[in-house]
Design a protein around this motif. Structure first.
Motif, mmCIF file in Angstrom:
data_model
loop_
_atom_site.group_PDB
_atom_site.id
_atom_site.type_symbol
_atom_site.label_atom_id
_atom_site.label_comp_id
_atom_site.label_asym_id
_atom_site.label_seq_id
_atom_site.Cartn_x
_atom_site.Cartn_y
_atom_site.Cartn_z
ATOM 1 N N PRO A 139 0.817 -1.222 0.000
ATOM 2 C CA PRO A 139 0.000 0.000 0.000
ATOM 3 C C PRO A 139 0.852 1.274 0.000
ATOM 4 O O PRO A 139 0.465 2.273 -0.602
ATOM 5 C CB PRO A 139 -0.816 -0.115 1.300
ATOM 6 C CG PRO A 139 -0.811 -1.562 1.635
ATOM 7 C CD PRO A 139 0.490 -2.115 1.103
ATOM 8 N N ILE A 140 2.013 1.222 0.650
ATOM 9 C CA ILE A 140 2.898 2.395 0.671
ATOM 10 C C ILE A 140 3.431 2.656 -0.739
ATOM 11 O O ILE A 140 3.517 3.806 -1.180
ATOM 12 C CB ILE A 140 4.053 2.210 1.681
ATOM 13 C CG1 ILE A 140 3.494 2.047 3.098
ATOM 14 C CG2 ILE A 140 5.029 3.387 1.610
ATOM 15 C CD1 ILE A 140 4.511 1.575 4.126
ATOM 16 N N ALA A 141 3.767 1.590 -1.454
ATOM 17 C CA ALA A 141 4.230 1.739 -2.840
ATOM 18 C C ALA A 141 3.142 2.387 -3.688
ATOM 19 O O ALA A 141 3.420 3.308 -4.474
ATOM 20 C CB ALA A 141 4.627 0.384 -3.420
ATOM 21 N N ARG A 142 1.905 1.939 -3.531
ATOM 22 C CA ARG A 142 0.796 2.533 -4.291
ATOM 23 C C ARG A 142 0.624 4.016 -3.938
ATOM 24 O O ARG A 142 0.402 4.853 -4.816
ATOM 25 C CB ARG A 142 -0.496 1.747 -4.064
ATOM 26 C CG ARG A 142 -0.464 0.382 -4.769
ATOM 27 C CD ARG A 142 -1.806 -0.321 -4.741
ATOM 28 N NE ARG A 142 -2.155 -0.877 -3.435
ATOM 29 C CZ ARG A 142 -1.665 -2.022 -2.957
ATOM 30 N NH1 ARG A 142 -0.803 -2.734 -3.672
ATOM 31 N NH2 ARG A 142 -2.031 -2.470 -1.773
ATOM 32 N N ASP A 143 0.759 4.337 -2.662
ATOM 33 C CA ASP A 143 0.658 5.735 -2.228
ATOM 34 C C ASP A 143 1.814 6.564 -2.796
ATOM 35 O O ASP A 143 1.617 7.706 -3.218
ATOM 36 C CB ASP A 143 0.663 5.843 -0.703
ATOM 37 C CG ASP A 143 -0.612 5.311 -0.058
ATOM 38 O OD1 ASP A 143 -1.609 5.080 -0.785
ATOM 39 O OD2 ASP A 143 -0.610 5.118 1.173
ATOM 40 N N ALA A 144 3.016 5.990 -2.807
ATOM 41 C CA ALA A 144 4.192 6.696 -3.349
ATOM 42 C C ALA A 144 3.991 7.001 -4.829
ATOM 43 O O ALA A 144 4.337 8.089 -5.306
ATOM 44 C CB ALA A 144 5.454 5.864 -3.135
ATOM 45 N N ASN A 188 10.259 -6.146 -0.456
ATOM 46 C CA ASN A 188 8.960 -6.552 -0.992
ATOM 47 C C ASN A 188 9.064 -6.431 -2.511
ATOM 48 O O ASN A 188 8.946 -5.337 -3.067
ATOM 49 C CB ASN A 188 7.844 -5.668 -0.422
ATOM 50 C CG ASN A 188 6.475 -6.103 -0.882
ATOM 51 O OD1 ASN A 188 6.265 -6.442 -2.043
ATOM 52 N ND2 ASN A 188 5.514 -6.072 0.023
ATOM 53 N N GLN A 189 9.316 -7.551 -3.163
ATOM 54 C CA GLN A 189 9.560 -7.544 -4.608
ATOM 55 C C GLN A 189 8.342 -7.077 -5.401
ATOM 56 O O GLN A 189 8.476 -6.341 -6.365
ATOM 57 C CB GLN A 189 10.006 -8.930 -5.084
ATOM 58 C CG GLN A 189 10.594 -8.923 -6.488
ATOM 59 C CD GLN A 189 11.799 -7.992 -6.628
ATOM 60 O OE1 GLN A 189 12.754 -8.083 -5.876
ATOM 61 N NE2 GLN A 189 11.744 -7.079 -7.600
ATOM 62 N N ALA A 190 7.146 -7.491 -4.982
ATOM 63 C CA ALA A 190 5.928 -7.074 -5.699
ATOM 64 C C ALA A 190 5.764 -5.557 -5.631
ATOM 65 O O ALA A 190 5.455 -4.909 -6.645
ATOM 66 C CB ALA A 190 4.703 -7.771 -5.110
ATOM 67 N N ALA A 191 6.000 -4.979 -4.461
ATOM 68 C CA ALA A 191 5.905 -3.522 -4.303
ATOM 69 C C ALA A 191 6.988 -2.826 -5.125
ATOM 70 O O ALA A 191 6.736 -1.796 -5.765
ATOM 71 C CB ALA A 191 6.029 -3.140 -2.833
ATOM 72 N N ALA A 192 8.185 -3.400 -5.126
ATOM 73 C CA ALA A 192 9.297 -2.840 -5.896
ATOM 74 C C ALA A 192 8.970 -2.843 -7.396
ATOM 75 O O ALA A 192 9.176 -1.845 -8.086
ATOM 76 C CB ALA A 192 10.575 -3.619 -5.626
ATOM 77 N N LEU A 235 6.031 -2.905 -8.809
ATOM 78 C CA LEU A 235 4.945 -1.954 -9.033
ATOM 79 C C LEU A 235 5.498 -0.527 -9.125
ATOM 80 O O LEU A 235 5.165 0.221 -10.053
ATOM 81 C CB LEU A 235 3.938 -2.065 -7.875
ATOM 82 C CG LEU A 235 2.651 -1.272 -7.982
ATOM 83 C CD1 LEU A 235 1.754 -1.855 -9.080
ATOM 84 C CD2 LEU A 235 1.917 -1.292 -6.650
ATOM 85 N N ALA A 236 6.345 -0.167 -8.180
ATOM 86 C CA ALA A 236 6.925 1.184 -8.146
ATOM 87 C C ALA A 236 7.817 1.427 -9.367
ATOM 88 O O ALA A 236 7.736 2.484 -10.001
ATOM 89 C CB ALA A 236 7.704 1.386 -6.851
ATOM 90 N N ARG A 237 8.657 0.443 -9.702
ATOM 91 C CA ARG A 237 9.537 0.593 -10.876
ATOM 92 C C ARG A 237 8.722 0.760 -12.158
ATOM 93 O O ARG A 237 9.052 1.578 -13.011
ATOM 94 C CB ARG A 237 10.452 -0.621 -11.013
ATOM 95 C CG ARG A 237 11.683 -0.521 -10.170
ATOM 96 C CD ARG A 237 12.754 -1.550 -10.579
ATOM 97 N NE ARG A 237 13.746 -1.599 -9.516
ATOM 98 C CZ ARG A 237 13.808 -2.547 -8.579
ATOM 99 N NH1 ARG A 237 12.959 -3.561 -8.591
ATOM 100 N NH2 ARG A 237 14.728 -2.493 -7.646
ATOM 101 N N ALA A 238 7.647 -0.026 -12.286
ATOM 102 C CA ALA A 238 6.795 0.055 -13.478
ATOM 103 C C ALA A 238 6.173 1.442 -13.613
ATOM 104 O O ALA A 238 5.901 1.902 -14.720
ATOM 105 C CB ALA A 238 5.708 -1.019 -13.423
ATOM 106 N N ALA A 239 5.982 2.118 -12.481
ATOM 107 C CA ALA A 239 5.404 3.474 -12.486
ATOM 108 C C ALA A 239 6.478 4.548 -12.627
ATOM 109 O O ALA A 239 6.181 5.739 -12.595
ATOM 110 C CB ALA A 239 4.607 3.689 -11.210
ATOM 111 N N GLY A 240 7.741 4.126 -12.753
ATOM 112 C CA GLY A 240 8.811 5.081 -12.984
ATOM 113 C C GLY A 240 9.580 5.531 -11.757
ATOM 114 O O GLY A 240 10.431 6.421 -11.841
#
Length: 140
Positions: free
Chosen positions: A90-95, A111-115, A117-122
């Protein structure tokens, strides 16, 4: 993907998610260190919302912290996470939502899934590294 050195050099504002007002906690110590080294810190912790830590207002959410900065045309450069690995999603989504530049997970936090997700968003992503130790290494 920027290097850790580039991320730290390019950043000015760091939101610290899970920051504690207890001086013996790593998040408090790291926040003080970052502040002493020229960064603006934004404590994020719903338990202390509205209080101050190191002279900065504590926000309940990353969105509230980002909104407070937006009025002066600034943004969060780094979201520094002091939460359990399983709480990072959830923190990754908020970031991503606040258009932060980097999602940073402290020592022992991965947390690889969060990582992904964040990388895919730039966003740049750092996992399992202490921002204070990394910064000290650059200064050394």
């Amino acid at each position: 993907m920027r290097t850790i050195a580039q991320i730290l050099r390019d950043s000015k504002t760091i939101a610290i998610v899970g920051m504690s007002n207890k001086e013996d906690r790593a998040s408090n110590e790291v926040g003080a260190y970052l502040q002493q080294n020229g960064y603006r810190i934004l404590p994020v912790n719903p338990s202390y919302a509205g209080q101050t830590i190191h002279g900065e207002t504590v926000y309940a959410t990353l969105q509230e912290a980002a909104d407070a900065l937006a009025s002066s045309g600034q943004r969060i450069d780094i979201v520094d996470c002091f939460r359990k690995s399983e709480d990072i999603g959830p923190i990754a989504r908020d970031a991503i939502a606040v258009r932060a530049g980097c999602l940073w997970m402290q020592l022992d936090i991965e947390n690889q899934a969060a990582a992904d997700l964040a990388r895919a968003a730039g966003l740049d992503v750092v996992m399992n590294h202490c921002i204070k130790i990394e910064h000290r290494g650059l200064e050394g």
